[in-house]
Design a protein around this motif. Structure first.
Motif, short mmCIF file in Angstrom:
data_model
loop_
_atom_site.label_atom_id
_atom_site.label_comp_id
_atom_site.label_asym_id
_atom_site.label_seq_id
_atom_site.Cartn_x
_atom_site.Cartn_y
_atom_site.Cartn_z
N ARG A 177 1.55 9.80 -8.74
CA ARG A 177 1.97 9.61 -7.35
C ARG A 177 1.49 8.26 -6.88
NH1 ARG A 177 -0.88 12.08 -2.23
NH2 ARG A 177 -2.46 10.89 -3.26
N MET A 178 2.33 7.52 -6.19
CA MET A 178 1.94 6.23 -5.62
C MET A 178 1.50 6.47 -4.18
SD MET A 178 2.21 3.80 -7.79
CE MET A 178 2.24 2.32 -6.80
N PRO A 179 0.33 5.96 -3.81
CA PRO A 179 -0.11 6.10 -2.41
C PRO A 179 0.89 5.43 -1.47
CG PRO A 179 -1.91 5.35 -3.80
CD PRO A 179 -0.66 5.30 -4.63
N SER A 180 1.07 6.00 -0.30
CA SER A 180 2.06 5.47 0.64
C SER A 180 1.56 4.25 1.42
CB SER A 180 2.49 6.56 1.62
OG SER A 180 1.37 7.07 2.30
N ARG A 188 -2.89 1.62 -2.10
CA ARG A 188 -2.32 1.18 -3.38
C ARG A 188 -3.20 0.12 -4.02
NH1 ARG A 188 2.74 1.66 -0.68
NH2 ARG A 188 2.70 -0.54 -0.16
N GLN A 189 -3.81 -0.75 -3.23
CA GLN A 189 -4.65 -1.81 -3.78
C GLN A 189 -5.96 -1.28 -4.33
OE1 GLN A 189 -5.07 -4.66 -0.64
NE2 GLN A 189 -2.98 -5.40 -0.83
N SER A 190 -6.47 -0.18 -3.80
CA SER A 190 -7.75 0.35 -4.25
C SER A 190 -7.62 1.52 -5.22
CB SER A 190 -8.59 0.78 -3.04
OG SER A 190 -7.95 1.85 -2.38
N THR A 191 -6.37 1.89 -5.57
CA THR A 191 -6.14 3.04 -6.44
C THR A 191 -5.58 2.58 -7.78
OG1 THR A 191 -5.71 4.46 -4.55
CG2 THR A 191 -4.90 5.22 -6.67
#
Length: 50
Positions: free
Chosen positions: A11-14, A19-22
């Motif tokens: 799953r991509m963070p919204s 998104r930059q820290s995951t």
């Protein structure tokens, strides 16, 4: 103890900041426990389970 299986999907963070820290985020449904999410951060590469 009884076990069970469930599938996790990527799953991509919204949010852009998330998104930059995951590094990796996986989510799925685990029967009576509900939604399960495993997230691996970029620094340090440490996994959290929610």
């Amino acid at each position: 103890m009884h076990g069970f299986d469930f599938d996790l999907v990527r799953r991509m963070p919204s949010r852009s900041a998330a998104r930059q820290s995951t590094y990796l985020s996986l989510t799925g449904m685990a029967r009576r426990y509900g939604e399960v999410t495993v997230t691996v951060g970029t620094v340090p590469r440490q996994a959290t389970l929610a």
